[in-house]
Design an enzyme around this catalytic site. Structure first.
Site, PDB file in Angstrom:
ATOM      1  CB  CYS A 279     -31.280 -29.472  19.557  1.00 48.14           C
ATOM      2  SG  CYS A 279     -32.376 -30.600  19.062  1.00 48.14           S
TER       3      CYS A 279
ATOM      4  CB  THR B 293     -33.184 -29.502  11.738  1.00 51.23           C
ATOM      5  OG1 THR B 293     -31.955 -30.178  12.644  1.00 51.23           O
ATOM      6  CG2 THR B 293     -32.789 -29.738  10.532  1.00 51.23           C
TER       7      THR B 293
END
Length: 230
Positions: A197, A83
């Site tokens: 992202c 992430t």
């Protein structure tokens, strides 16, 4: 081959992309029935998301530190956090383990520099776009100027990530809104745009826009493959 340690589940939708990319890459490099040696600790994203929006970053760090230590104890040779946003607490995690941490922004910046990109747009969660832990690293360590959307567009990008992409909900109208934001970043001088992202590549691919895109999931995975086989 080194054993890759992963902290995933943020969200599991993009962790699937990591697992797929790592195994495809190892197979491409070694051939035959080869696959990646992976130790995965997948956390419950509901807990992480609640703490993120409450500003409890220390709490998120504690969860990921425990996950990182478990991965290290299980035999991983290095760690990847699957992430972008949670690299906000990467320094805390790095200091709590003895194996290297392969930073997602460094993997992305290495490719940007190789391609002579000096001014880049950034899409991601509001935390990633608005705070300095990511943009500052690109600027200070790699000399890359980062352009982010305005506050309204940042909220749009953020909401689509959490309310749709993390749930595996891919909508064409959301893709169009992203593409409009990407175009505005290009108009402001961005030579390329970072999909900062790990879920965004589920929605937007290079075929959708002439603006060069840098998929952090793919770049991070490729860096992991290179380190595993080094």
């Amino acid at each position: 081959m080194k054993t890759i340690g992963l902290i995933g589940g943020m969200s599991w939708e993009s962790t699937v992309s990591y697992y797929h990319a790592l195994n495809l890459g190892i197979k491409a490099r070694l051939g035959g029935l080869h696959s990646a040696k992976i130790i995965l600790n997948s956390v419950d994203f509901a807990d992480i998301e609640r703490m993120q929006h409450a500003g409890d970053w220390r709490g998120t760090a504690e969860i990921l530190i425990q996950a990182a230590r478990a991965v290290e104890t299980a035999g991983a040779d290095f760690l990847m956090i699957c992430t972008n946003t949670m690299h906000k607490v990467a320094p805390d995690i790095k200091s709590a383990i003895d194996i290297p941490l392969l930073h997602i922004a460094d993997a992305t910046a290495a490719q940007l520099r190789a391609d002579n990109i000096t001014r880049v747009g950034l899409l991601g969660t509001r935390f990633t776009m608005a705070e300095d832990f990511y943009t500052g690293r690109l600027r200070d360590r790699f000399g890359i100027e980062v352009v982010v959307p305005d506050a309204t567009a940042q909220q749009t990008v953020h909401d689509i990530i959490y309310q749709e992409l993390c749930l595996g909900d891919i909508k064409s109208d959301s893709r169009q809104r992203y593409l409009e934001i990407i175009e505005r970043l290009a108009q402001r001088g961005a030579q390329a745009v970072i999909l900062g992202c790990t879920e965004i590549a589920l929605l937007v691919q290079q075929s959708h826009t002439p603006v060069p895109l840098y998929d952090t999931t793919a770049l991070h995975a490729q860096a992991g493959i290179n380190l595993a086989l080094a």
